[in-house]
Design an enzyme around this catalytic site. Structure first.
Site: not given
Ligand code: PAF
Length: 273
Positions: A33, A144-145, A181
């Site tokens: 982050h 990552k996502d 997380s």
């Molecule tokens: O990637 C994330 O942490 C969540 O999917 C997001 C984009 C904040 C939406 O809740």
């Protein structure tokens, strides 16, 4: 740094700001982050972060209740990394009386979408709402996502949103495990073993670069290695990162994606070919 709990407050604080960059998060912030916040600060005049554990993207039986929440240290991390505004709404503030869902087809359908029904509807809906609230010029998401990135890219295109999406490469721990997380659920010795997931992706990548026409057997071998190492593999595949469809032969631009359960925790990862 301003911390806002309501939609009205964050709108008032950001009103008239010409170049807001936005980092949406679910909190339990880590170096991944921080990389998003740093990139946002480099490119935008103001940096807004949201911290909201979005219940609508958790399927029944998933980890909504135990998802790590540590608001105080998250706020400290935002402040020390130069965020200007943090939006910290309650569930009621975001969803009171809400009857609308955003559903993106195409890239949402396979992989995470197939295994976690409703997940991407929850993601797309909350991100669209957050975009309308914060009104950023750019928004930052972690690669990552990967599938989340593909779904949001499609949504921004289809709904003609004037928001530039920036996707930032995954940050890893010293052993190669992708920061998440949810790694909080793993002990440090299990984390070390979990980094085999990344090593498997790297080994598959090397094999695919040597033998681009052998996708099927290389993926099969990667799967077996993971199973031997104790992973419950959901999928290991070579995909186009925009359509999220499987591709062969191997070529640059594609990504290898994996999801596997390890010691009761579902891990996902991906790398570029
Ligand atoms: O990637 C994330 O942490 C969540 O999917 C997001 C984009 C904040 C939406 O809740």
């Amino acid at each position: 740094m301003r911390v806002c709990g309501t939609i009205a407050e964050v709108r008032a604080v950001l009103a008239g700001e010409p170049e807001v960059g936005f980092v949406p998060t679910m909190g339990a912030l880590h170096a991944g982050h921080v990389a998003l916040v740093q990139k946002c600060r480099e490119e935008c005049k103001k940096t807004a972060v949201s911290i909201f554990v979005n219940p609508t993207q958790f399927a029944p039986g998933e980890d909504l209740d135990k998802y790590p929440r540590r608001t105080e240290s998250d706020l400290e991390l935002c402040e020390s990394n130069g965020a200007d505004v943090v939006f910290l709404p309650t569930v009621d503030e975001m969803y009171r009386g809400s009857l609308t869902t955003v559903h993106v087809t195409g890239p949402s359908e396979l992989w995470e979408g197939a295994e976690r029904p409703g997940h991407f509807d929850g993601v797309a809906t909350v991100v669209l709402k957050l975009f309308h609230i914060v009104q950023p010029v750019r928004a930052y998401f972690g690669l990552k996502d990967l599938q989340q990135c593909a779904v949001l890219r499609q949504m921004v295109k289809d709904l003609d949103l004037a928001i530039g999406l920036r996707f930032v490469e995954t940050v890893r721990d010293e052993f190669g495990l992708a920061l998440s997380s949810r790694n909080d659920y793993l002990s440090s010795s299990v984390r070390l073993e979990a980094s085999n997931l990344h090593r498997c992706l790297q080994a598959c990548r090397e094999a695919l670069l040597r033998q681009p026409n052998n996708v099927k057997s290389i993926i099969q071998e990667g799967r077996s290695t993971l199973v031997h190492q104790g992973f419950g593999v959901s999928y290991l595949a070579l995909v186009d990162p925009v359509s999220m469809q499987e591709e062969a032969p191997a070529r640059t631009g594609l990504r290898l994606i994996v999801a596997a359960r390890f010691h009761g925790v579902r891990l996902i990862d991906n790398i570029a070919l």
